[in-house]
Design an enzyme around this catalytic site. Structure first.
Site, PDB file in Angstrom:
ATOM      1  N   ALA A 205       0.861  -1.184   0.000  1.00 40.39           N
ATOM      2  CA  ALA A 205       0.000   0.000   0.000  1.00 40.39           C
ATOM      3  C   ALA A 205       0.896   1.233   0.000  1.00 40.39           C
ATOM      4  O   ALA A 205       2.109   1.129   0.182  1.00 40.39           O
ATOM      5  CB  ALA A 205      -0.922   0.006   1.209  1.00 40.39           C
ATOM      6  N   LYS A 206       0.314   2.375  -0.201  1.00 42.41           N
ATOM      7  CA  LYS A 206       1.058   3.629  -0.105  1.00 42.41           C
ATOM      8  C   LYS A 206       0.063   4.766   0.092  1.00 42.41           C
ATOM      9  O   LYS A 206      -1.085   4.691  -0.357  1.00 42.41           O
ATOM     10  CB  LYS A 206       1.875   3.883  -1.380  1.00 42.41           C
ATOM     11  CG  LYS A 206       3.114   4.735  -1.137  1.00 42.41           C
ATOM     12  CD  LYS A 206       4.198   3.929  -0.434  1.00 42.41           C
ATOM     13  CE  LYS A 206       5.496   4.727  -0.306  1.00 42.41           C
ATOM     14  NZ  LYS A 206       6.576   3.880   0.225  1.00 42.41           N
ATOM     15  N   GLY A 207       0.520   5.811   0.762  1.00 38.76           N
ATOM     16  CA  GLY A 207      -0.321   6.980   0.970  1.00 38.76           C
ATOM     17  C   GLY A 207       0.440   8.245   0.662  1.00 38.76           C
ATOM     18  O   GLY A 207       1.678   8.250   0.623  1.00 38.76           O
TER      19      GLY A 207
END
Length: 419
Positions: free
Chosen positions: A105-107
């Protein structure tokens, strides 16, 4: 005219090549080409002067087939959804290469953090955490620091999430302060992993870190920690850079002195002066003569044009996606060996995994134990890459993608499709 760089298309293109080179069943590939969830949030924040600004934020969850989603949060004025999608995909691959039970995931938030006060950054972080709280958690999705975020940022995320849940939730983030359940060795883990990767690569040719010349583009958390560890292990760091420009000394820079200088708030390398040290551009850092080049800034730094001008023997990718697909072909033709990001900078997520395990088990480990386990795990993963290089007669990047995709595809196959 060179084509416009698209980080997400870049990672998909390399994945497709790896599927072919590694003779991997493509039946499940459509699943892996697409993130499971893309979230865009709008974040109203009251500024110190009483005005209200609305910031755009993202959280992309690529795959949780091998475990909870895992990935950092970056603050940058050029952050885009497509960039975050690419970074989330790289995280799935990175965790599979390291063989840790996480997905990717990444934000990110589109903001220049240097334009905000600490109080404004706190309010922005808390608002972002509130917005993504329904989709994160210790057994769901575990954020961590990334570009322009740090342990303080993670403390704000942790506190906000814990307040919303009415209890301490230390496992929701990694890279947090030790006093709040963080792991010893986490802050320097990504940079340490870069040095370990370099050591493993050099050992294949009977070489050692001591006396090896190194140039590092980027002196953020990863680059600065890598520089210090290289320096203290006897390597000669000839060039470093930050956003303001670079420094060069053929006989080697005093990294301890430079690190002490950069510890001063708002200090930039453009204002650093010492005997025998010359000021150069970021591009000249990339193209200077050295044994090992470490791009530790942002994506898209080593382009096809830059690749033709490099004067290094090896590249160890500390940043995510610093080398374009076109540049990879040039490097291969020139015989420059590259250790890819999804292995070279995996030290951070590996020690994040250690931190998460400590939180779950309510344990604390000493720094030496963490560092020893990190090196052991990375050494084992590197052996896996070398086996695939021999099997498929490919580059280390292609081998890393093949290792990761074989694991991800197998997990998708044995799970099947629901419903």
């Amino acid at each position: 005219m060179s084509k416009l760089y698209d980080p997400y298309q870049n990672v998909i293109d390399v994945m497709e090549q790896a599927m072919e080179v590694g003779h991997i069943n493509t039946a499940m590939f459509e699943i892996l080409k697409n993130p499971q969830r893309e979230t865009k949030v709008y974040l109203p924040v009251e500024m110190d002067d009483g005005t209200v600004k609305v910031f755009e934020g993202y959280r992309v969850q690529h795959s949780n087939i091998r475990g909870p989603f895992k990935g950092g949060i970056r603050y940058h004025q050029d952050c885009t959804l497509n960039e975050v999608k690419a970074l989330a995909t790289w995280m799935s691959l990175k965790c599979a290469v390291a063989n840790i039970p996480y997905g990717g995931a990444k934000g990110g938030i589109r903001v220049d953090p240097k334009t905000l006060s600490k109080r404004e950054l706190c309010r922005l972080t808390r608002r972002y955490t509130f917005a993504i709280a329904p989709i994160i958690g210790a057994d769901t999705d575990i954020p961590a620091p990334d570009v322009n975020t740090n342990s303080q940022t993670m403390a704000w995320v942790l506190d906000t999430y814990s307040q919303l849940n009415g209890k301490p939730c230390p496992g929701v983030v990694t890279g947090k302060p030790i006093e709040l359940g963080g792991s010893r060795g986490r802050n320097s883990a990504t940079g340490r992993g870069v040095v370990i990767s370099t050591k493993l690569l050099l050992a294949q040719e009977g070489k050692e870190l001591a006396g090896t010349t190194v140039a590092i583009q980027g002196m953020g958390n990863v680059g600065s920690n890598a520089a210090r560890i290289f320096y203290h292990r006897g390597a000669t760091v000839v060039a470093v850079s930050d956003v303001s420009g670079g420094l060069y000394c053929a006989d080697g820079l005093d990294i301890d002195a430079i690190s002490d200088y950069l510890a001063t708030p708002d200090a930039l390398l453009a204002d650093y002066n010492a005997d025998g040290v010359s000021h150069i551009s970021n591009e000249e850092v990339l193209t200077c003569t050295c044994d090992v080049l470490v791009p530790a800034a942002l994506e898209n730094q080593i382009t096809e044009e830059i690749a033709h001008r490099l004067s290094c023997t090896y590249i160890v990718e500390a940043a995510n996606g610093p080398t374009t697909e076109d540049a990879d072909r040039v490097l291969a033709s020139r015989g420059i060996t590259l250790v890819p990001d999804i292995f070279a900078n995996s030290g951070g997520v590996i020690v994040s995994y250690f931190e998460w395990v400590q939180n779950i088990q309510e344990l604390t480990w000493e720094r030496d134990q963490v560092n020893e386990m990190l090196e052991k795990l990375m050494s084992r993963s590197f052996d896996d890459l070398l086996s695939v290089v021999d099997e498929c007669h490919c580059t280390l990047r292609m081998a890393a993608y093949i290792v990761a995709l074989r694991k991800l595809v197998y997990a998708e196959e044995i799970k099947g499709i629901f419903p």
